[in-house]
Design a protein around this motif. Structure first.
Motif, PDB file in Angstrom:
ATOM      1  N   GLU A 179       0.821  -1.208   0.000  1.00  0.00           N
ATOM      2  CA  GLU A 179       0.000   0.000   0.000  1.00  0.00           C
ATOM      3  C   GLU A 179       0.861   1.266   0.000  1.00  0.00           C
ATOM      4  OE1 GLU A 179      -3.331   2.059   2.812  1.00  0.00           O
ATOM      5  OE2 GLU A 179      -2.758  -0.026   3.272  1.00  0.00           O
ATOM      6  N   GLY A 180       0.471   2.248  -0.803  1.00  0.00           N
ATOM      7  CA  GLY A 180       1.192   3.522  -0.831  1.00  0.00           C
ATOM      8  C   GLY A 180       2.345   3.544  -1.824  1.00  0.00           C
ATOM      9  N   SER A 181       2.737   2.380  -2.379  1.00  0.00           N
ATOM     10  CA  SER A 181       3.848   2.370  -3.340  1.00  0.00           C
ATOM     11  C   SER A 181       3.331   2.709  -4.740  1.00  0.00           C
ATOM     12  CB  SER A 181       4.523   0.995  -3.370  1.00  0.00           C
ATOM     13  OG  SER A 181       3.615   0.010  -3.832  1.00  0.00           O
ATOM     14  N   GLU A 182       4.241   3.168  -5.592  1.00  0.00           N
ATOM     15  CA  GLU A 182       3.835   3.473  -6.973  1.00  0.00           C
ATOM     16  C   GLU A 182       3.428   2.207  -7.720  1.00  0.00           C
ATOM     17  OE1 GLU A 182       6.654   7.443  -7.327  1.00  0.00           O
ATOM     18  OE2 GLU A 182       7.282   5.607  -8.336  1.00  0.00           O
ATOM     19  N   ARG A 183       4.095   1.077  -7.395  1.00  0.00           N
ATOM     20  CA  ARG A 183       3.707  -0.148  -8.112  1.00  0.00           C
ATOM     21  C   ARG A 183       2.293  -0.582  -7.721  1.00  0.00           C
ATOM     22  NH1 ARG A 183       6.748  -5.481  -5.693  1.00  0.00           N
ATOM     23  NH2 ARG A 183       7.061  -4.727  -3.591  1.00  0.00           N
ATOM     24  N   ALA A 184       1.914  -0.326  -6.460  1.00  0.00           N
ATOM     25  CA  ALA A 184       0.544  -0.656  -6.037  1.00  0.00           C
ATOM     26  C   ALA A 184      -0.459   0.201  -6.802  1.00  0.00           C
ATOM     27  CB  ALA A 184       0.395  -0.427  -4.541  1.00  0.00           C
ATOM     28  N   GLU A 185      -0.116   1.466  -6.918  1.00  0.00           N
ATOM     29  CA  GLU A 185      -1.023   2.393  -7.609  1.00  0.00           C
ATOM     30  C   GLU A 185      -1.255   1.960  -9.055  1.00  0.00           C
ATOM     31  OE1 GLU A 185      -0.742   7.064  -8.457  1.00  0.00           O
ATOM     32  OE2 GLU A 185      -0.009   6.373  -6.503  1.00  0.00           O
ATOM     33  N   LYS A 186      -0.182   1.470  -9.672  1.00  0.00           N
ATOM     34  CA  LYS A 186      -0.304   1.058 -11.076  1.00  0.00           C
ATOM     35  C   LYS A 186      -0.988  -0.310 -11.213  1.00  0.00           C
ATOM     36  CE  LYS A 186       2.630  -0.029 -15.088  1.00  0.00           C
ATOM     37  NZ  LYS A 186       3.984   0.043 -15.640  1.00  0.00           N
ATOM     38  N   TYR A 187      -0.552  -1.284 -10.424  1.00  0.00           N
ATOM     39  CA  TYR A 187      -0.951  -2.670 -10.710  1.00  0.00           C
ATOM     40  C   TYR A 187      -2.129  -3.199  -9.896  1.00  0.00           C
ATOM     41  CZ  TYR A 187       3.443  -3.135 -13.332  1.00  0.00           C
ATOM     42  OH  TYR A 187       4.463  -2.986 -14.244  1.00  0.00           O
ATOM     43  N   ASN A 188      -2.397  -2.624  -8.723  1.00  0.00           N
ATOM     44  CA  ASN A 188      -3.458  -3.247  -7.900  1.00  0.00           C
ATOM     45  C   ASN A 188      -4.804  -3.276  -8.615  1.00  0.00           C
ATOM     46  OD1 ASN A 188      -1.872  -4.110  -5.842  1.00  0.00           O
ATOM     47  ND2 ASN A 188      -2.324  -2.428  -4.440  1.00  0.00           N
ATOM     48  N   GLN A 189      -5.064  -2.241  -9.406  1.00  0.00           N
ATOM     49  CA  GLN A 189      -6.340  -2.217 -10.136  1.00  0.00           C
ATOM     50  C   GLN A 189      -6.387  -3.286 -11.245  1.00  0.00           C
ATOM     51  OE1 GLN A 189      -6.484   1.631 -12.182  1.00  0.00           O
ATOM     52  NE2 GLN A 189      -4.262   1.616 -12.153  1.00  0.00           N
ATOM     53  N   MET A 190      -5.210  -3.820 -11.628  1.00  0.00           N
ATOM     54  CA  MET A 190      -5.172  -4.828 -12.701  1.00  0.00           C
ATOM     55  C   MET A 190      -5.321  -6.250 -12.154  1.00  0.00           C
ATOM     56  SD  MET A 190      -1.931  -3.507 -14.949  1.00  0.00           S
ATOM     57  CE  MET A 190      -1.704  -1.778 -15.372  1.00  0.00           C
ATOM     58  N   LEU A 191      -5.180  -6.405 -10.833  1.00  0.00           N
ATOM     59  CA  LEU A 191      -5.114  -7.759 -10.266  1.00  0.00           C
ATOM     60  C   LEU A 191      -6.337  -8.636 -10.597  1.00  0.00           C
ATOM     61  CD1 LEU A 191      -3.312  -6.952  -6.866  1.00  0.00           C
ATOM     62  CD2 LEU A 191      -2.318  -8.031  -8.905  1.00  0.00           C
ATOM     63  N   PRO A 192      -7.571  -8.086 -10.605  1.00  0.00           N
ATOM     64  CA  PRO A 192      -8.700  -8.959 -10.958  1.00  0.00           C
ATOM     65  C   PRO A 192      -8.567  -9.545 -12.370  1.00  0.00           C
ATOM     66  CG  PRO A 192      -9.483  -6.896  -9.999  1.00  0.00           C
ATOM     67  CD  PRO A 192      -8.007  -6.740 -10.199  1.00  0.00           C
ATOM     68  N   GLU A 193      -8.142  -8.706 -13.322  1.00  0.00           N
ATOM     69  CA  GLU A 193      -8.001  -9.172 -14.718  1.00  0.00           C
ATOM     70  C   GLU A 193      -6.843 -10.149 -14.899  1.00  0.00           C
ATOM     71  OE1 GLU A 193      -8.757  -5.950 -14.194  1.00  0.00           O
ATOM     72  OE2 GLU A 193      -9.851  -5.107 -15.898  1.00  0.00           O
ATOM     73  N   LEU A 194      -5.917 -10.146 -13.943  1.00  0.00           N
ATOM     74  CA  LEU A 194      -4.731 -11.010 -14.097  1.00  0.00           C
ATOM     75  C   LEU A 194      -4.949 -12.431 -13.581  1.00  0.00           C
ATOM     76  CD1 LEU A 194      -1.772  -8.637 -13.167  1.00  0.00           C
ATOM     77  CD2 LEU A 194      -2.349  -9.596 -15.398  1.00  0.00           C
ATOM     78  N   GLU A 195      -6.069 -12.623 -12.897  1.00  0.00           N
ATOM     79  CA  GLU A 195      -6.273 -13.904 -12.212  1.00  0.00           C
ATOM     80  C   GLU A 195      -6.272 -15.118 -13.134  1.00  0.00           C
ATOM     81  OE1 GLU A 195      -9.593 -14.516  -9.289  1.00  0.00           O
ATOM     82  OE2 GLU A 195      -8.496 -12.843  -8.360  1.00  0.00           O
ATOM     83  N   THR A 196      -6.968 -15.017 -14.268  1.00  0.00           N
ATOM     84  CA  THR A 196      -7.037 -16.175 -15.173  1.00  0.00           C
ATOM     85  C   THR A 196      -5.636 -16.509 -15.679  1.00  0.00           C
ATOM     86  OG1 THR A 196      -9.137 -15.253 -15.864  1.00  0.00           O
ATOM     87  CG2 THR A 196      -8.328 -17.095 -17.147  1.00  0.00           C
ATOM     88  N   LEU A 197      -4.886 -15.477 -16.014  1.00  0.00           N
ATOM     89  CA  LEU A 197      -3.528 -15.694 -16.522  1.00  0.00           C
ATOM     90  C   LEU A 197      -2.627 -16.309 -15.444  1.00  0.00           C
ATOM     91  CD1 LEU A 197      -1.173 -15.306 -18.541  1.00  0.00           C
ATOM     92  CD2 LEU A 197      -0.942 -12.957 -17.690  1.00  0.00           C
ATOM     93  N   THR A 198      -2.631 -15.735 -14.250  1.00  0.00           N
ATOM     94  CA  THR A 198      -1.710 -16.247 -13.224  1.00  0.00           C
ATOM     95  C   THR A 198      -2.103 -17.674 -12.789  1.00  0.00           C
ATOM     96  OG1 THR A 198      -2.917 -14.951 -11.574  1.00  0.00           O
ATOM     97  CG2 THR A 198      -0.852 -14.032 -12.335  1.00  0.00           C
ATOM     98  N   LYS A 199      -3.419 -17.982 -12.858  1.00  0.00           N
ATOM     99  CA  LYS A 199      -3.826 -19.366 -12.547  1.00  0.00           C
ATOM    100  C   LYS A 199      -3.268 -20.328 -13.572  1.00  0.00           C
ATOM    101  CE  LYS A 199      -7.900 -19.008  -9.697  1.00  0.00           C
ATOM    102  NZ  LYS A 199      -9.259 -18.504  -9.751  1.00  0.00           N
TER     103      LYS A 199
END
Ligand SMILES: NC(=O)c1ccc[n+]([C@@H]2O[C@H](COP(=O)([O-])OP(=O)(O)OC[C@H]3O[C@@H](n4cnc5c(N)ncnc54)[C@H](OP(=O)(O)O)[C@@H]3O)[C@@H](O)[C@H]2O)c1
Length: 310
Positions: A213-233
């Protein structure tokens, strides 16, 4: 380039950029990590003058100081965005890097961004001739800029040794632009950075356990995590066959694309999986499944510092 170079480089951006990564890394925490990497033969260290404005280079220099200089490789960068007006601005920045890195030469020196290809590429020439730089590379350059730099260097009898661009399952613009092909055909090593998309593709971060939380990478990627689930699975599922985790599949994918990944190193526990991953040979079908699912996410992960490759 030296044939003994490892198949992966270790990246140290996070060592100087707490705001970007949200990791509180200091030299005391990093010492066992560096010692273990050296023990395992992972001895190619990528840094830049601009990472933490010298903090990363200082840590690399301090932590490698007790090793024989012949036992590791240093890769650092000239960043035009912080260059002075000095007539020899590149040499000035390189000298600062050499001091922080506690050495009198770097194995690989990069132009970090393509701001004025002719001006900056020409400044590399005397530094190679003086021996302060062993090999040169360009980063974030598109194909036309790579060829322009290469022609200037060729005229001075110097080979362009390497290209370093963002390349991951989610960001394949260097492949689409023909840069990876061009590098392979011209004996130029292509180094892929952010193959793990700063952790978003490592399978540990998800909606329930987001990036710090509070990091620039969180700001960029946390919103993408739902869409990444199928791929990471799917990455985890393919990984089972190779006794590999999700991160190893992201890294192995980059190696199977004939590139050399630069893995951002933050923890000792990441070293063994990184080394073990090098030998994973994914099948064409597995590569395609991963690439199709990655493309289906439709996510844009271009860094703010990057310009379009096509
Ligand atoms: N030339 C350029 O413009 C440019 C731009 C960006 C990066 N780079 C270079 O490329 C390097 C890599 O990029 P990056 O550090 O931004 O991102 P990255 O390599 O995609 O991701 C690094 C993050 O992934 C996690 N990680 C690393 N190894 C792992 C493993 N084996 N298993 C699971 N998770 C792992 C760590 O997260 P946690 O710490 O949260 O666990 C780490 O902070 C940089 O350090 C830098 O040297 C160059």
């Amino acid at each position: 380039m030296d044939k003994n170079l490892p198949a992966v480089a270790l990246g140290t951006w996070a060592w100087g950029a707490e705001k970007t990564f949200g990791d509180n890394l200091n030299e005391a925490k990093l010492k066992p990590v560096v010692d273990q990497a050296m023990k395992m033969g992972l001895n190619l260290w990528d840094t830049a003058a601009v990472y933490g404005m010298g903090i990363s280079e200082t840590a690399v220099g301090d932590l490698l100081a007790d090793y024989d200089r012949k036992d590791y490789y240093l890769s650092t960068k000239f960043s035009p965005q912080i260059a002075s007006e000095h007539e020899k601005a590149m040499e000035e920045m390189l000298d600062g890097s050499l001091k922080r890195l506690k050495t009198d030469y770097v194995d690989l020196y990069w132009i970090h961004r393509p701001s004025d290809v002719e001006k900056w590429t020409k400044q590399l020439i005397p530094l190679v001739k003086s021996g302060k730089i062993k090999h040169v590379g360009v980063s974030n350059h598109n194909l036309a800029e790579i060829k322009q730099a290469q022609a200037i260097l060729n005229d001075a009898g110097i080979k362009l040794a390497a290209v370093q661009n963002h390349f991951s399952l989610l960001y394949r613009s260097s492949e689409k632009a023909g840069i990876i092909d061009y590098c392979n055909k011209n004996d130029i090593t292509f180094y892929s950075y952010m193959v793990l998309e700063q952790g978003a593709l490592n399978g540990q971060y998800n909606v329930k356990n987001p990036l710090p939380e509070g990091s620039e990478r969180a700001e960029k990627y946390n919103q993408m995590l739902p869409e990444l689930e199928t791929l990471t699975k799917k990455m985890a599922e393919i990984g089972k066959k190779y006794h590999a985790n999700t991160a190893q599949i992201a890294e192995a994918w980059a190696i199977n694309k004939k590139t050399t990944p630069i893995i951002g190193l933050t923890k000792e526990k990441y070293l063994k999986p990184t080394k073990d991953m090098i030998d994973i040979k994914l099948t064409n079908d597995e590569m395609k499944q991963l690439e199709d699912l990655a493309a289906a996410t439709n996510l844009e992960t271009k860094g703010f510092w990057e310009h379009a490759m096509i």
